[in-house]
Enzyme design. Structure first.
Site, mmCIF file in Angstrom:
data_model
loop_
_atom_site.group_PDB
_atom_site.id
_atom_site.type_symbol
_atom_site.label_atom_id
_atom_site.label_comp_id
_atom_site.label_asym_id
_atom_site.label_seq_id
_atom_site.Cartn_x
_atom_site.Cartn_y
_atom_site.Cartn_z
ATOM 1 N N GLY A 10 -3.185 -1.732 4.155
ATOM 2 C CA GLY A 10 -2.609 -2.662 4.661
ATOM 3 C C GLY A 10 -3.619 -3.470 5.792
ATOM 4 O O GLY A 10 -4.822 -3.264 5.646
ATOM 5 N N SER A 11 -3.117 -4.497 6.544
ATOM 6 C CA SER A 11 -4.095 -5.082 7.394
ATOM 7 C C SER A 11 -4.737 -4.477 8.462
ATOM 8 O O SER A 11 -6.027 -4.658 8.634
ATOM 9 C CB SER A 11 -3.315 -6.246 8.316
ATOM 10 O OG SER A 11 -2.430 -6.954 7.390
ATOM 11 N N PHE A 12 -4.379 -3.331 9.058
ATOM 12 C CA PHE A 12 -4.872 -2.424 9.882
ATOM 13 C C PHE A 12 -5.493 -1.128 9.703
ATOM 14 O O PHE A 12 -5.844 -0.230 10.379
ATOM 15 C CB PHE A 12 -4.009 -2.330 11.209
ATOM 16 C CG PHE A 12 -3.586 -3.529 11.686
ATOM 17 C CD1 PHE A 12 -4.388 -4.442 12.452
ATOM 18 C CD2 PHE A 12 -2.214 -3.940 11.657
ATOM 19 C CE1 PHE A 12 -4.028 -5.829 13.034
ATOM 20 C CE2 PHE A 12 -1.751 -5.144 12.222
ATOM 21 C CZ PHE A 12 -2.772 -6.050 12.845
ATOM 22 N N GLY A 13 -5.238 -0.815 8.205
ATOM 23 C CA GLY A 13 -5.673 0.543 7.758
ATOM 24 C C GLY A 13 -5.213 0.907 6.316
ATOM 25 O O GLY A 13 -4.603 0.223 5.888
ATOM 26 N N VAL A 44 -3.987 4.033 3.729
ATOM 27 C CA VAL A 44 -3.259 5.420 3.754
ATOM 28 C C VAL A 44 -3.593 6.237 2.495
ATOM 29 O O VAL A 44 -3.751 5.673 1.338
ATOM 30 C CB VAL A 44 -1.719 4.994 3.706
ATOM 31 C CG1 VAL A 44 -0.886 6.399 3.775
ATOM 32 C CG2 VAL A 44 -1.318 4.543 5.046
ATOM 33 N N ASP A 82 -42.581 6.529 10.627
ATOM 34 C CA ASP A 82 -41.250 5.574 10.121
ATOM 35 C C ASP A 82 -39.809 5.944 10.440
ATOM 36 O O ASP A 82 -39.254 6.204 9.596
ATOM 37 C CB ASP A 82 -41.553 5.771 8.383
ATOM 38 C CG ASP A 82 -41.038 4.803 7.628
ATOM 39 O OD1 ASP A 82 -40.265 3.444 8.233
ATOM 40 O OD2 ASP A 82 -40.596 5.094 6.526
#
Length: 469
Positions: free
Chosen positions: A197-200, A202, A286
């Site tokens: 979804g938009s936020f995560g 599953v 390095d």
């Protein structure tokens, strides 16, 4: 503090635990008796403890498991008894740290016998059995009767199928670690991805006890992710229905205090050892992000010593080669030569430990700004060091990673708007200014003005202590 081989006697003073800036303690080869002070668990930044070859007795205090930075402990040749602890502070110890104690027990790797779970007890008399068992049976029967009456009464009430059940309080949440989630989801594999979804995202998974779970992983860089997650948890924790997903717990891995700062302390500890604690100082040459590796416990390990140099002052080796990676090399030192230890790493192109200090400063700044020194924005005469220096200290929030600002703002929000907090948040300034100052002091142009790694370790540990208060 080295008090070894002095024939000191009596108990070890508890007051030693108040020396919270102590890094090294050697009390070996004395005549100390009594227990190991529990107050030693307060030595929060100690790295070395040697209590061997005394006459100490009792058990190893469990408080020592809290020593998160300790690298070496030695309890050998005492009169200690009981279980050898298994916390993180004891994970890297071997049997050499415990030999010569006849009554210790624990893991087979320490070459001691296993601990007995229960000690043998004398068989109670018949009268004691009657006095104990009969009241217990009566109490159980009484509880069963009361419980049955309660069930009957509740069954007579009409209950909505969506009745709110607030029994899952935070204190009762199932404790699940990030490593358990990784195992349950096969390291968050694409095959276990249920949706995005938009936020995560599953993932489906199965815990060790057979419980099937769905794991929602937040996209922390997405604006509004925290607020969406809070709202979802608020709803899901307050409703209960057989056809609604039940929240088991919440687990965080990308925590400002526990991840970024700990990683930089781990790297600083490694460089402190190379520069100050090895028999001959070593220049890594390095130090950069790709040469810092993280294990399953998110502990950092410095790698790739392909061009590292021993600073042996008596027989300097001259070597003309390009050392390090562009962006992490101190000014004027693209060509490095191995030379006398007394020679500083400056504009004449000579290698010394101050070269690594410069690289560490750039690494720290990149970690907290999320800007690479080779970023396109630094191709026109500017640099990461100059960009951060121009903003320090008054505008430090303008150069700190936005994802980090969102996390800190979320944890310290007091009702003000996100934008207002981002522009002038006292809490963020208090957290970030001392950290950025260390990065800038390590990356100064003049080698003589740079910090050394022992001072860097001390300062970072003090910052971590202040965050945990």
């Amino acid at each position: 503090m080295d008090l070894s081989s002095n024939n000191l006697s009596s108990d070890i003073p508890e007051a030693l635990g108040n020396l919270q800036s102590l890094l090294y303690l050697d009390l070996s080869k004395n005549l100390f008796t009594g227990p190991i002070p529990k107050s030693f668990g307060q030595l929060v930044i100690i790295e070395y403890i040697d209590l061997s070859s005394n006459a100490l007795s009792g058990v190893i205090p469990k408080s020592l498991e809290a020593l998160r930075d300790v690298q070496f402990m030695n309890f050998s040749f005492n009169k200690l008894e009981g279980e050898i602890l298994s916390g993180r502070a004891f994970a890297n110890l071997t049997h050499e740290s415990f030999r010569g104690n006849q009554a210790l027990c624990g893991s087979p790797r320490f070459q001691v016998p296993p601990c007995q779970v229960h000690s043998a007890k004398t068989r109670p008399s018949r009268s004691h059995v009657v006095k104990i068992v009969v009241p217990i049976i009566c109490a159980i029967l009484f509880s069963a009767i009361c419980f049955s009456i309660l069930l009957i009464c509740r069954a007579k009430k009409v209950k909505s199928p969506a009745t709110v059940d607030r029994s899952l309080q935070i204190g009762q949440w199932k404790m699940i670690t990030i490593h358990e989630l990784q195992h349950a989801t096969v390291n968050f594999s694409e095959a276990n991805l249920l949706g995005e979804g938009s936020f995560g995202m599953v993932y489906r998974g199965t815990l060790a006890d057979g419980m099937d779970i769905a794991v929602k992983v937040l996209k922390l860089q997405q604006e509004g992710a925290h607020e969406s997650f809070d709202a979802e948890c608020q709803v899901m924790c307050n409703v209960r229905h057989r056809n609604l997903v039940k929240v088991i717990t919440a687990c965080t891995n990308l925590d400002f205090k526990a991840l970024r700062l700990d990683i930089m302390i781990d790297v600083a500890l490694a460089m402190e050892y190379l520069h100050h604690d090895y028999s001959v100082p070593i220049v890594h040459c390095d130090l950069k992000p790709s040469n810092v590796l993280l294990d399953d416990d998110m502990t950092a390990h410095v790698s790739d010593f392909g061009i590292a140099k021993l600073l042996a002052g008596d027989k300097p080796e001259m070597l003309t080669s390009t050392l390090g990676t562009i962006g992490f090399i101190a000014p004027g030192n693209l060509i490095c030569f191995i030379c006398d230890l007394a020679t500083k790493y400056g504009l004449d192109g000579r290698a010394s430990t101050s070269a690594d200090v410069y690289s560490y400063g750039i690494l720290l700044l990149e970690t907290f700004t999320r800007k690479k020194p080779t970023d396109e924005m630094f191709t026109r005469g500017s640099s990461l060091l100059q960009w951060v220096g121009d903003a320090f200290p008054d505008a430090v929030t303008k150069v700190v990673d936005d994802t980090l600002l969102m996390e800190i703002s979320h944890n310290h929000r007091n009702g003000s708007s996100d934008e207002k907090e981002k522009e002038n948040p006292a809490t963020i300034v208090q957290l970030m200014v001392p950290i950025i100052h260390i990065g800038l002091s390590c990356a100064r142009e003049s080698p003589e003005e740079r910090s050394n790694m022992r001072d860097v370790v001390m300062k970072l540990k003090k910052i971590r202590m202040s965050l945990e208060e």
